[in-house]
Design a protein around this motif. Structure first.
Motif, mmCIF file in Angstrom:
data_model
loop_
_atom_site.group_PDB
_atom_site.id
_atom_site.type_symbol
_atom_site.label_atom_id
_atom_site.label_comp_id
_atom_site.label_asym_id
_atom_site.label_seq_id
_atom_site.Cartn_x
_atom_site.Cartn_y
_atom_site.Cartn_z
ATOM 1 N N TYR A 106 0.825 -1.202 0.000
ATOM 2 C CA TYR A 106 0.000 0.000 0.000
ATOM 3 C C TYR A 106 0.863 1.258 0.000
ATOM 4 C CZ TYR A 106 -4.525 -2.332 0.682
ATOM 5 O OH TYR A 106 -5.666 -3.074 0.505
ATOM 6 N N SER A 107 1.980 1.230 0.720
ATOM 7 C CA SER A 107 2.870 2.399 0.810
ATOM 8 C C SER A 107 3.450 2.748 -0.555
ATOM 9 C CB SER A 107 4.008 2.129 1.806
ATOM 10 O OG SER A 107 3.500 1.889 3.091
ATOM 11 N N ILE A 108 3.830 1.717 -1.311
ATOM 12 C CA ILE A 108 4.391 1.934 -2.647
ATOM 13 C C ILE A 108 3.365 2.588 -3.560
ATOM 14 C CG2 ILE A 108 5.251 0.764 -4.714
ATOM 15 C CD1 ILE A 108 6.532 -1.308 -2.867
ATOM 16 N N ILE A 109 2.104 2.182 -3.415
ATOM 17 C CA ILE A 109 1.035 2.738 -4.248
ATOM 18 C C ILE A 109 0.688 4.162 -3.831
ATOM 19 C CG2 ILE A 109 -1.396 2.495 -4.897
ATOM 20 C CD1 ILE A 109 -1.055 -0.524 -4.586
ATOM 21 N N VAL A 110 0.712 4.418 -2.528
ATOM 22 C CA VAL A 110 0.315 5.735 -2.004
ATOM 23 C C VAL A 110 1.409 6.788 -2.196
ATOM 24 C CG1 VAL A 110 -0.266 6.991 0.122
ATOM 25 C CG2 VAL A 110 -1.327 4.772 -0.356
ATOM 26 N N LEU A 111 2.669 6.368 -2.251
ATOM 27 C CA LEU A 111 3.786 7.313 -2.341
ATOM 28 C C LEU A 111 3.649 8.300 -3.501
ATOM 29 C CD1 LEU A 111 6.494 8.283 -1.272
ATOM 30 C CD2 LEU A 111 7.610 6.557 -2.701
ATOM 31 N N PRO A 112 3.367 7.842 -4.739
ATOM 32 C CA PRO A 112 3.215 8.824 -5.829
ATOM 33 C C PRO A 112 2.038 9.765 -5.623
ATOM 34 C CG PRO A 112 2.588 6.615 -6.571
ATOM 35 C CD PRO A 112 3.256 6.457 -5.244
ATOM 36 N N LEU A 113 1.015 9.320 -4.908
ATOM 37 C CA LEU A 113 -0.107 10.203 -4.606
ATOM 38 C C LEU A 113 0.319 11.309 -3.648
ATOM 39 C CD1 LEU A 113 -2.986 7.587 -4.103
ATOM 40 C CD2 LEU A 113 -2.747 9.210 -6.006
ATOM 41 N N MET A 114 1.084 10.945 -2.631
ATOM 42 C CA MET A 114 1.544 11.924 -1.653
ATOM 43 C C MET A 114 2.455 12.959 -2.310
ATOM 44 S SD MET A 114 0.037 10.952 1.094
ATOM 45 C CE MET A 114 0.892 11.825 2.404
ATOM 46 N N THR A 115 3.388 12.481 -3.120
ATOM 47 C CA THR A 115 4.312 13.411 -3.774
ATOM 48 C C THR A 115 3.578 14.270 -4.807
ATOM 49 O OG1 THR A 115 4.912 11.675 -5.383
ATOM 50 C CG2 THR A 115 6.299 11.908 -3.443
ATOM 51 N N GLY A 116 2.609 13.665 -5.483
ATOM 52 C CA GLY A 116 1.862 14.408 -6.495
ATOM 53 C C GLY A 116 1.014 15.521 -5.907
ATOM 54 N N PHE A 117 0.381 15.261 -4.759
ATOM 55 C CA PHE A 117 -0.498 16.249 -4.145
ATOM 56 C C PHE A 117 0.258 17.291 -3.323
ATOM 57 C CE2 PHE A 117 -4.063 13.127 -4.670
ATOM 58 C CZ PHE A 117 -4.921 13.980 -5.344
ATOM 59 N N PHE A 118 1.329 16.880 -2.649
ATOM 60 C CA PHE A 118 1.958 17.764 -1.668
ATOM 61 C C PHE A 118 3.316 18.326 -2.075
ATOM 62 C CE2 PHE A 118 -0.790 14.821 0.782
ATOM 63 C CZ PHE A 118 -1.687 15.765 1.260
ATOM 64 N N LEU A 119 3.918 17.803 -3.137
ATOM 65 C CA LEU A 119 5.196 18.350 -3.600
ATOM 66 C C LEU A 119 4.994 19.019 -4.950
ATOM 67 C CD1 LEU A 119 7.747 15.505 -2.703
ATOM 68 C CD2 LEU A 119 7.222 17.586 -1.410
ATOM 69 N N PRO A 120 5.518 20.228 -5.128
ATOM 70 C CA PRO A 120 5.352 20.914 -6.417
ATOM 71 C C PRO A 120 6.129 20.202 -7.513
ATOM 72 C CG PRO A 120 6.913 22.098 -5.014
ATOM 73 C CD PRO A 120 6.311 21.013 -4.165
ATOM 74 N N ALA A 121 5.657 20.330 -8.734
ATOM 75 C CA ALA A 121 6.348 19.725 -9.877
ATOM 76 C C ALA A 121 7.701 20.402 -10.049
ATOM 77 C CB ALA A 121 5.509 19.889 -11.134
ATOM 78 N N LYS A 122 8.776 19.618 -10.022
ATOM 79 C CA LYS A 122 10.117 20.169 -10.148
ATOM 80 C C LYS A 122 10.531 20.190 -11.611
ATOM 81 C CE LYS A 122 14.772 19.862 -8.167
ATOM 82 N NZ LYS A 122 15.453 20.180 -9.415
ATOM 83 N N THR A 123 11.045 21.328 -12.034
ATOM 84 C CA THR A 123 11.472 21.490 -13.417
ATOM 85 C C THR A 123 12.886 20.958 -13.602
ATOM 86 O OG1 THR A 123 10.125 23.502 -13.547
ATOM 87 C CG2 THR A 123 11.768 23.166 -15.271
#
Length: 330
Positions: A106-123
């Motif tokens: 579950y952690s592996i699946i949730v990780l991209p969700l957490m980074t996608g919602f809470f971390l800004p897109a890095k250029t």
């Protein structure tokens, strides 16, 4: 009614993926991950996640009778199919206790969700350019790949006559639309064959070569293929500063990243430049420059050299990447 926590968690994950993709399209950040030509596919994925979410909802609650029938059916089925008549089994029906292995999954699946919602897109920036090889890549780049002009079998019968096409006017209108609604840039860069030839004609005839984002990769390819043809021509473009070890104090590279499919295949394109104020500039600083095209040799490869006459610092564009132009053919 019996509530199944793990089934609810799975439904929430599906909804979250749907929401994340929708948010990326709404804000326009999707263009920082993929080529806009694939925006339709990502939107389809969002719809698919939403459909799966609604299907998953039906599994969250079950009546007591349904639960008993379900447990009896799976118990009988598992025992019947096991040759040793051992009713223990490894597969999960969604109601088994949490284990370390399951928590990790579950952690592996949730990780991209957490980074996608809470971390800004890095250029992608100068540090990535350095890892990809910097000037060595520019020198050895296959000129055909640099522009990445793609041909597609699309009916051209509806294409308008391009003689009245004004690149500067269209670019200004386009930039204004992006400021008002970033999601407008989710279309594929597709032009007709006639429009493509007109762009090349403008490159050869215009007094000043204006490298806007739409034509940057095309013009870069044309200039790199025959530097002598463009020597002495004035050029305007923008990009981020990249300084590589070994360059002279008055030299730098004004760079961009070209994305064919997604950021994973991004390639750096840009111009080696000479500027008296170069020591004042720093990596990842975005600048707009006007200069004259010349030629230089780096590690045995001939490269275009821009002798910058004037420059100004600008903000990083909302969409910092370049995308290939696709050509409609009959």
């Amino acid at each position: 009614m019996k509530f199944h926590f793990q089934q609810a968690l799975r439904a929430l994950i599906l909804l979250a993926f749907c929401g994340l993709i929708f948010q990326l399209h709404h804000t326009g950040d999707i263009t920082k991950y993929i080529n806009p030509k694939y925006s339709g596919l990502s939107q389809s994925a969002s719809i698919l996640f939403l459909i799966l979410f609604f299907i998953q909802i039906t599994r969250i609650w079950t009546s007591k009778k349904e639960t008993e029938i379900h447990d009896h059916h799976h118990s009988h089925s598992c025992c019947h199919n096991n040759h040793d008549h051992d009713c223990s089994h490894d597969h999960d029906h969604g109601d088994s206790p949490f284990t370390v292995k399951k928590l990790l999954s579950y952690s592996i699946i949730v990780l991209p969700l957490m980074t996608g919602f809470f971390l800004p897109a890095k250029t992608l920036d100068a540090s990535i350019a350095d890892k990809k090889g910097g000037l060595a890549i520019l020198g050895n780049q296959n000129k055909e790949d640099a522009g990445q002009v793609n041909l597609e079998n699309i009916d051209e019968s509806s294409a308008d006559d391009f003689e009245e096409y004004s690149l500067e006017d269209n670019l200004e209108d386009f930039e204004e639309q992006i400021e008002q609604d970033p999601s407008v840039y989710e279309g594929e860069q597709v032009i007709s064959k006639g429009e493509f030839e007109q762009l090349k004609k403008e490159l050869n005839s215009s007094p000043v070569i204006k490298m806007d984002d739409f034509v940057f990769s095309l013009y870069y390819e044309e200039i790199s293929k025959d530097i002598n043809k463009f020597k002495g021509r004035e050029i305007e473009f923008q990009g981020f500063v990249y300084k590589e070890e070994g360059l002279n104090s008055n030299q730098l590279v004004v760079s961009r990243f070209l994305i064919t499919h997604c950021v994973a295949d991004a390639s750096m394109i840009g111009f080696l430049s000479e500027l008296e104020d170069a020591p004042k500039l720093y990596d990842n600083m975005w600048i707009k420059v006007t200069g004259v095209i010349d030629a230089a040799t780096y590690n045995g490869a001939e490269l275009p050299l821009i002798k910058i006459k004037k420059w100004e610092e600008i903000e990083e564009p909302f969409i910092p990447y370049l995308y290939p132009i696709n050509i409609r053919i009959l």
